[in-house]
Structure formats: structure tokens, C-alpha cells
Design a protein around this motif. Structure first.
Motif, PDB file in Angstrom:
ATOM      1  N   CYS A 177     -72.558  24.048 -14.540  1.00  0.00           N
ATOM      2  CA  CYS A 177     -73.349  23.477 -15.625  1.00  0.00           C
ATOM      3  C   CYS A 177     -74.143  22.316 -15.042  1.00  0.00           C
ATOM      4  O   CYS A 177     -73.568  21.309 -14.612  1.00  0.00           O
ATOM      5  N   LEU A 208     -65.321  26.999 -12.972  1.00  0.00           N
ATOM      6  CA  LEU A 208     -66.453  26.403 -13.688  1.00  0.00           C
ATOM      7  C   LEU A 208     -66.485  24.914 -13.394  1.00  0.00           C
ATOM      8  O   LEU A 208     -65.480  24.218 -13.588  1.00  0.00           O
ATOM      9  N   ASN A 211     -76.751  34.801 -13.856  1.00  0.00           N
ATOM     10  CA  ASN A 211     -77.128  34.292 -15.170  1.00  0.00           C
ATOM     11  C   ASN A 211     -77.724  32.899 -15.014  1.00  0.00           C
ATOM     12  O   ASN A 211     -77.028  31.953 -14.691  1.00  0.00           O
ATOM     13  N   ILE A 233     -76.121  27.041 -15.563  1.00  0.00           N
ATOM     14  CA  ILE A 233     -76.390  26.765 -16.969  1.00  0.00           C
ATOM     15  C   ILE A 233     -77.199  25.476 -17.091  1.00  0.00           C
ATOM     16  O   ILE A 233     -76.780  24.412 -16.618  1.00  0.00           O
ATOM     17  N   GLU A 250     -61.529  25.289 -15.190  1.00  0.00           N
ATOM     18  CA  GLU A 250     -62.746  24.587 -15.597  1.00  0.00           C
ATOM     19  C   GLU A 250     -62.525  23.095 -15.400  1.00  0.00           C
ATOM     20  O   GLU A 250     -61.532  22.545 -15.878  1.00  0.00           O
ATOM     21  N   HIS A 258     -73.257  31.829 -12.468  1.00  0.00           N
ATOM     22  CA  HIS A 258     -73.880  31.263 -13.655  1.00  0.00           C
ATOM     23  C   HIS A 258     -74.419  29.876 -13.314  1.00  0.00           C
ATOM     24  O   HIS A 258     -73.672  29.029 -12.816  1.00  0.00           O
ATOM     25  N   PHE A 261     -69.829  32.630 -20.491  1.00  0.00           N
ATOM     26  CA  PHE A 261     -69.610  31.309 -19.896  1.00  0.00           C
ATOM     27  C   PHE A 261     -69.276  30.342 -21.029  1.00  0.00           C
ATOM     28  O   PHE A 261     -69.491  30.620 -22.197  1.00  0.00           O
ATOM     29  N   TYR A 283     -66.301  34.366  -9.039  1.00  0.00           N
ATOM     30  CA  TYR A 283     -67.084  33.890 -10.197  1.00  0.00           C
ATOM     31  C   TYR A 283     -67.236  32.388 -10.077  1.00  0.00           C
ATOM     32  O   TYR A 283     -66.262  31.667  -9.918  1.00  0.00           O
ATOM     33  N   CYS A 308     -69.402  29.187 -12.044  1.00  0.00           N
ATOM     34  CA  CYS A 308     -70.297  28.713 -13.093  1.00  0.00           C
ATOM     35  C   CYS A 308     -70.537  27.219 -12.879  1.00  0.00           C
ATOM     36  O   CYS A 308     -69.576  26.451 -12.793  1.00  0.00           O
TER      37      CYS A 308
END
Length: 513
Positions: A161, A133, A221, A188, A108, A186, A512, A157, A159
């Protein structure tokens, strides 16, 4: 003579009584320094990375163990999440080469560490990186990615933000060629940061282009994104034939106008989560539910009518998970029609939180028919549902893993929590998560409460999480579990909430942050 001297000393030492054995000698034998490195490494693996960094300052040996790459396979460098703060890009680049390397699987990164140089190093030095992430949520501007030529290629995967105001297409255009193997995506949004005043909404990421670069997605998501609407759902469904799970919780521009097309295209779609969307009943009723593969559905906090709910629930043949709380249209007639249709035969999880139009009688009738098959049941947020109904149905909930009950509203009646705990303990041996949301002032218990808590603790050995509102009863229960060395079980509702989401087939893929 020297050898005899040594022999005599050893013999004398062996002859010393146990009471007189040197304490320092025993301590030397039992000290942690005697543990092999692999045992020390295993101990360290239970610690957070922040704690491991502290352990590295103890001695050279511990530093060597703490920096073993096996301990750094899953790394978060977001200080607010992990407590780890990397002071400079140079420090991070050194960590990637020395400490992470081929062992790194998950990372992350906060906005200040997302640069083309860092991403190049991750692509080069961490060939087994599969989960990433990227947190742009606090960004007011992006780094320059014009020179970026490499990006991790084995990602399964991703993610992202999103920022409220920063357009990310320049960055995304650089990574499109590297992410066609993605299975889980993802995006977000900033739902939790939105103020009441209406502000101009920016489409900070081009979903229509992104879907073309990610044809192998199984799980999507889109959480709390204020610009996502039905056209974006349509875009993903047109290209992602492997789609199994779609979550658009708190995307309030989604009305369901493309739901019919979604199910026609996505034949493998088994999970659809639409909590807080602006669904319109007419669109939902157009879906060919009887032909779909849907098994898990969340329509919480939508304005679906009773007619729509009846139409939907009586036509979905294999529904196993339903969250339909905070819906005025969910009433006794809906439950009755559902029972008569027989389409709740596979149901294992039901959430009817704050469904004030459901009566005790209707719920009791439904649970008498289907209670024994349920793994998760949420009947919270309803002042008229007290411990009396729960006591009458607990014996039916023998397979329950998750139970959520109570309301935070101050009631005019008391909740006799001792008898309730005793009933739960004797009826639900498989219970893993329990939440009691009643106001502490409504809980009545006696000096013998410890016995009921003991029974719950001893009989529900799988219990991982027991959430209570702050108060005297919470302190009593917490102390009881802590005395039995189960220190992480009892939690306060201020910091923890229980949900049936743990029972979703794709739960681990949906996590997440």
C-alpha cells in the motif's frame, strides 16, 4: 467395608430416578472443560484473532490452546482491519518467535512495524511465509533500511500500500533480490484519498525497476495509482511472460496506447480490468482482439464509442466476462451487433450498470438469446429498468448465481417486491448473491411478505448475501433470516455491495485489504 460402602453409594446413585438426578452432576458431565484440546482448538479456529486473544484470558488451558501456532497462520496486525494492535517492536519480535514461527503463511504489517529487524526475524523464523502485505499508506517517513540484509524468500504474494509522498526506492532496492519468485503483485495507490484540487504527483515507486525483479508474475493489480500510465503497463508486459491477469482499475492516466503491444507480448493474458481508465477508442480498436486469449474484460466508466465497442465485442472470440457499465456509447446497436456476430456464446457474466442508452426491448432480446448461460447479471442504475423487465426474464436466468437490480434514484413507479422475490426464488435455485438497490420508498409489499421471503430462503439455499437499502423492508427480511439462524445473509447497502467480480477466474488472487 470401605469397598462395600463405595459399592453401595454407586448402586444408590444408579437407582436415583432421572427427575431427581443432580443438576450439578449433569452440568459437570456436559461442561466445556471436558472437551479435548483438539476439539477446543477447532472451535477457536472459527474465531477472529481479537476474540481468540480474549479467550486466552479465561484460564491457563485456554491460553495454551489460544497460542497454538495453528491458529496463527494468517495474521493481520493492522488495527483498523483486524482489531489487533501490537504495542511495541519487542512484542512483535516475541510473537514471531513464540506464536507464529513455521506455521505463519500470511501477515499484514502497518508502517510502524515495518523495520529491518522485523523483516529479518520473519525471514529467519517463518520459513513458510508466502503472503505479505506491507501498509505504507499513512507513512510520512520510512524507517532506516540501510542495514537490511534479509527478507522472506518464499513469497508468492506481495501487496504494498503506497504512500502519497514517501519515495520507496531505498526500501525496494533492498528487497529486489528476494522477490523473484513472486506470482501475485498488488500495488495499491491513494485513489480514494485524492482531493479535488490538483496536487503534484510523485512516482513513489519505480515500476520499471520492479518489473525486472519479478519475471514470474501471473497476476498484477495496480489499483488507483495516480502516476501509473501506459508506459508502466508496457514495462510489465516486456518482462512478465507468464502474465494471466492485469488490473489497472482507477489508474486514470492509462489511455490504452500500449494495449496492442500488451496482447502481442502477453499471449496468456486472459483477464484485463480497466475500470475508470481514460481509454481512447482509437487505441482499443488497434488491438488484435481475434488473436488474443482474453476472456474477462472490464471497461466500466470509460468513454469508449459505440463504434469501438462494436469493433471490440465482435472480434473477441471467447469472452466470458464483461463489465461495461456507465458508458454512454453502450446502446442497442452494440447489443444487436454482438448478438449477430455470435461472439457472446461463451458469456457467463454481464454488467451494464447505469447504461441509460439501452432499452428494455434490446435487453430482453439479448437475454432471450443468452440469459440461460449467465451466472451473473447486473442491470442496475437505470430508472427505466423496473421489476416488470426482471419478471419477464427471470425464467431465462435459471443458472444465475449473482443478480444486481434497481437504482437508488426515487422512481415515479412502485416496485412490487413480493412478486419479484417469489419469481427469483422459483427461477434461480443456484443464486448466491442478490442486491436490490431500489429506494425503500419505492418498494411495495403486503402483510404476506413473509411468505415470499420464506420461499426465497427455502429455495435459494446457496444464498450467501442479500443486500437491501436501509428501510422497513430490510428489517423484515433481516428478521426473517435471523429467525432461521442465517444471521449473516441479509446486509445493508451502506456496508456491502455485490459485484460480478466474484466470478473472475483470478478473484481470490485479486483480493487485497
Amino acid at each position: 467395608m470401605d469397598s462395600w460402602g463405595i459399592l453401595n453409594v454407586d448402586t444408590a446413585a444408579a437407582a436415583i430416578s432421572r427427575d431427581d438426578t443432580s443438576t450439578s452432576f449433569r452440568r459437570k458431565v456436559l461442561t466445556i472443560e471436558k472437551l479435548p484440546d483438539k476439539v477446543l482448538l477447532n472451535i477457536f479456529s472459527y474465531l477472529s484473532h481479537r476474540a481468540i486473544c480474549r479467550m486466552a484470558t479465561v484460564c491457563k488451558r485456554w491460553r495454551m490452546v489460544a497460542y497454538d501456532t495453528k491458529l496463527w497462520t494468517h495474521v493481520s496486525l493492522r488495527p483498523e482491519i483486524s482489531g489487533l494492535h501490537v504495542g511495541s517492536l519487542e512484542s512483535l519480535l516475541a510473537l514471531i518467535s513464540i506464536r507464529f514461527g513455521p506455521s505463519l503463511r500470511y501477515i499484514e504489517l502497518p508502517i510502524e512495524l515495518i523495520t529491518h529487524t522485523v523483516l529479518h526475524e520473519l525471514a529467519s523464523k517463518c520459513p513458510n511465509l508466502t503472503h505479505m502485505l506491507l501498509d505504507f499508506s499513512t507513512a510520512m517517513q520510512l524507517h532506516d533500511f540501510s542495514e537490511m540484509q534479509a527478507f522472506p524468500t518464499k513469497l508468492r504474494y506481495l501487496c504494498i500500500c503506497l504512500s502519497e509522498v514517501i519515495f520507496m526506492e531505498g526500501f525496494m532496492r533492498k528487497i529486489y533480490n528476494f522477490i523473484n519468485g513472486l506470482e501475485i503483485l498488488h500495488l495499491i495507490g491513494t485513489y480514494e484519498k485524492v482531493e479535488e484540487e490538483e496536487e503534484e504527483i510523485y512516482e513513489v515507486i519505480n515500476v520499471h525497476k520492479l518489473k525486472s525483479a519479478t519475471p514470474n508474475l501471473r497476476v498484477i493489480n495496480l489499483y488507483g495509482i495516480n502516476f501509473v500510465d501506459d508506459s508502466h503497463i508496457d514495462a510489465f508486459s516486456s518482462n512478465c511472460i507468464q502474465l494471466e491477469c492485469l488490473a489497472v482499475n482507477y489508474c486514470n492516466k492509462v489511455t490504452g496506447s500500449t494495449m496492442k503491444t500488451l496482447f502481442q507480448r502477453s499471449r496468456r493474458l486472459t483477464c484485463l480490468l480497466m475500470n475508470g481508465c481514460s481509454l481512447q477508442s482509437e487505441y482499443v480498436m488497434q488491438v488484435e482482439w481475434e488473436k488474443s486469449s482474453i476472456q474477462e474484460l472490464d471497461v466500466t466508466a470509460t468513454d469508449l464509442s459505440s463504434e469501438c465497442l462494436i469493433d471490440m465485442l465482435t472480434r473477441i472470440p471467447n469472452l466470458r466476462f464483461l463489465s461495461a457499465g456507465q458508458i454512454n456509447g453502450f446502446n442497442d446497436s452494440v447489443l444487436k451487433a454482438w448478438i449477430e456476430a455470435g461472439t457472446a456464446r461463451n458469456l457467463v457474466a454481464l454488467d451494464v450498470d447505469a447504461s441509460d442508452n439501452l432499452t428494455d426491448e434490446a435487453l430482453h432480446r439479448f437475454l432471450s438469446r443468452h440469459g440461460s448461460q449467465l451466472w451473473g447479471l447486473v442491470m442496475s442504475g437505470m430508472p427505466h429498468i423496473t421489476d416488470q423487465l426482471w419478471q419477464s426474464v427471470l425464467q431465462l436466468l435459471t443458472n444465475a448465481k449473482i443478480l444486481i437490480m434497481g437504482t437508488q434514484e426515487r422512481l415515479g413507479v412502485n416496485i412490487h417486491v413480493d412478486q419479484l422475490m417469489d419469481g427469483i426464488a422459483n427461477s434461480c435455485p443456484n443464486l448466491e448473491r442478490l442486491e436490490l438497490r431500489w429506494d425503500p420508498e419505492n418498494l411495495r409489499f403486503s402483510d404476506k411478505s413473509q411468505k415470499a421471503i420464506d420461499i426465497l430462503r427455502v429455495k435459494c439455499l446457496k444464498l450467501k448475501c442479500l443486500v437491501l437499502s436501509d428501510g422497513r423492508y430490510y428489517e423484515i427480511v433481516k428478521a426473517n433470516f435471523e429467525r432461521a439462524d442465517r444471521t449473516t445473509v441479509v446486509r445493508t447497502s451502506t456496508n456491502c455491495r455485490v459485484s460480478n467480480y466474484y466470478l473472475l477466474s483470478n478473484y481470490k488472487d485479486l483480493i487485497f485489504n
